[in-house]
Design an enzyme around this catalytic site. Sequence first.
Site, PDB file in Angstrom:
ATOM      1  CG  HIS A  38       0.254   6.095  -0.897  1.00 51.43           C
ATOM      2  ND1 HIS A  38      -0.901   6.608  -1.450  1.00 51.43           N
ATOM      3  CD2 HIS A  38      -0.089   5.576   0.303  1.00 51.43           C
ATOM      4  CE1 HIS A  38      -1.913   6.407  -0.604  1.00 51.43           C
ATOM      5  NE2 HIS A  38      -1.459   5.781   0.457  1.00 51.43           N
ATOM      6  CG  HIS A  72      -1.786   1.197   1.386  1.00 50.52           C
ATOM      7  ND1 HIS A  72      -3.159   1.169   1.236  1.00 50.52           N
ATOM      8  CD2 HIS A  72      -1.468   2.491   1.677  1.00 50.52           C
ATOM      9  CE1 HIS A  72      -3.647   2.392   1.432  1.00 50.52           C
ATOM     10  NE2 HIS A  72      -2.640   3.204   1.696  1.00 50.52           N
ATOM     11  CD  GLU A  73       1.865   3.335   3.788  1.00 48.73           C
ATOM     12  OE1 GLU A  73       0.960   3.137   4.615  1.00 48.73           O
ATOM     13  OE2 GLU A  73       1.922   4.386   3.085  1.00 48.73           O
ATOM     14  CG  HIS A 125      -7.460   6.605   4.955  1.00 51.63           C
ATOM     15  ND1 HIS A 125      -6.904   7.822   5.300  1.00 51.63           N
ATOM     16  CD2 HIS A 125      -6.448   5.842   4.492  1.00 51.63           C
ATOM     17  CE1 HIS A 125      -5.616   7.791   5.073  1.00 51.63           C
ATOM     18  NE2 HIS A 125      -5.306   6.613   4.578  1.00 51.63           N
ATOM     19  CD  GLU A 159      -5.386   5.797   1.360  1.00 50.23           C
ATOM     20  OE1 GLU A 159      -5.640   4.685   1.872  1.00 50.23           O
ATOM     21  OE2 GLU A 159      -4.232   6.230   1.265  1.00 50.23           O
ATOM     22  CG  ASP A 194      -8.735  10.391   6.326  1.00 50.21           C
ATOM     23  OD1 ASP A 194      -7.510  10.598   6.327  1.00 50.21           O
ATOM     24  OD2 ASP A 194      -9.260   9.361   5.841  1.00 50.21           O
ATOM     25  CE1 TYR A 253      -3.526  11.092   2.263  1.00 50.11           C
ATOM     26  CE2 TYR A 253      -3.755   9.644   0.370  1.00 50.11           C
ATOM     27  CZ  TYR A 253      -3.688   9.819   1.737  1.00 50.11           C
ATOM     28  OH  TYR A 253      -3.766   8.736   2.576  1.00 50.11           O
TER      29      TYR A 253
END
Length: 319
Positions: free
Chosen positions: A148, A144-145, A234, A168, A229, A159
Amino acid sequence: VTGTNAVGSGTGVLNNAVSPLNTTLSSGKYYLQDNTRGQGIFTYNANNKSSLPGTLMSNTTNAFTTSTDKAAVDAHFYAGKTYDYYKSTFGRNSYDGNGTSLKSTVHYGSKYNNAFWDGTQMVYGDGDGTTFIALSGGLDVVAHELTHAVTSSESNLTYQNESGALNEAISDIFGTVVEFKTQSSKADYLIGEDIYTPNISGDALRSMADPTLNGDPDHYSNRYTGSADNGGVHTNSGIINKAAYLISAGGTHHGVTVSGIGIDKLGTIFYRANTTYLTSSSNFSQARAAVVQAASDLYGSTSAETTAVKNAFTAVGVN
Ligand SMILES: O=C(O)[C@H](CCc1ccccc1)CC1(C(=O)N[C@@H](Cc2c[nH]c3ccccc23)C(=O)O)CCCC1
Ligand SMILES: [Zn+2]
C-alpha cells in the site's frame, strides 16, 4: 536509537524460529531496529493501546522469544523480507525509493482483528484469537500492507470503487509474490491463511485462485456496486486477483483459456504498471490497458506474456 548493529534471533507468531534478526545494541539493551536496510526498519509495541507508534521494542538479550515478542519478531523479519524483494527485484530502496525507514507497530488496540498502513507506518492487531491471531504472523499480510505504501508513492490509486479495488488487488498480488519468493515451500494464492481462524484449517481471508470461496466476484458482471467498504475495495479486488492468478498459473475461466507465465513475471508486469502507467483514477478497463502495455514493454506486444495478460482480463470480463 544510536548504537551498534547486532544480529539476534526470535520466535514468531506460529512459534517458528526466526533468524537472523537485525537488531541494535544500545546501552546494554537490544532493540528491534535493523540498520542494514535503507534508513532502517523499526518495530514498536503499542502495548494494546491505540497511540502510535508506541515504544521501540527492546530486550535485555538478543533473543526475542517471549509471547509479547512474537508479533514484533515477525513484523520486523517480514518487513525486511519485503524490503529485500523490492530492492533485489526492482532496485527499489524502501516503499518510496528513497530508503525511507520502515516503521511497524504491533499489539495495536485490544484483540484488534485487523492491520493497516496508516500513511506513514504499518499497524498490526493481535486478533481475538478466534477470527485472527497476531496479523504480522502472515508474510502475505505484511507485504500487502507495505505494498500500500509503494502504491501510494507511485500510482496513488484512490482507495474507493474500481481504483480502490485495483489498489487492493495490487497489495494482494505482491503479498502473494513475496510469499512465493520468500516461503516457496508454503506459498499459495491465498491471503492471510497463516493468521486467519487458527481453529479452522485450509481457509483464508481471500483466495486469488477462486475469490468466490469468500463470496467475492471473479468476473466483472458480478462486481459489487454498493458503498460498503469504500465501494467494495476488498470485494471487487477479486476480479483483478482472478486475472492475476490466471496470468501466473493459467487456466480456463468463462470459456477463455490463459497460458500461465509464472509468479515472477506477474510481479514484474504489475510493478511496471503500478510505477509507469496506472494513475490515481484508473478504473478496471484502464488497468487492463496499463498491464497490457507493461507486458508489451517488457516482453513484446505479440509475446506469450502479453497474450496471457489480454486473455486473463478478457476471462474476467474486463475489456
Ligand atoms: O490493508 C488492508 O487492505 C486492510 C486494512 C483495513 C483497514 C483500513 C483502514 C482502517 C483500519 C483497517 C487490512 C487487511 C484486510 O484485507 N482487511 C479486510 C478484511 C478484514 C480483516 N479484518 C476484518 C474485520 C472485520 C471485517 C473485515 C475484516 C478489511 O478490513 O475489510 C489486509 C490484509 C489482511 C488485513
Ligand atoms: Zn489492503
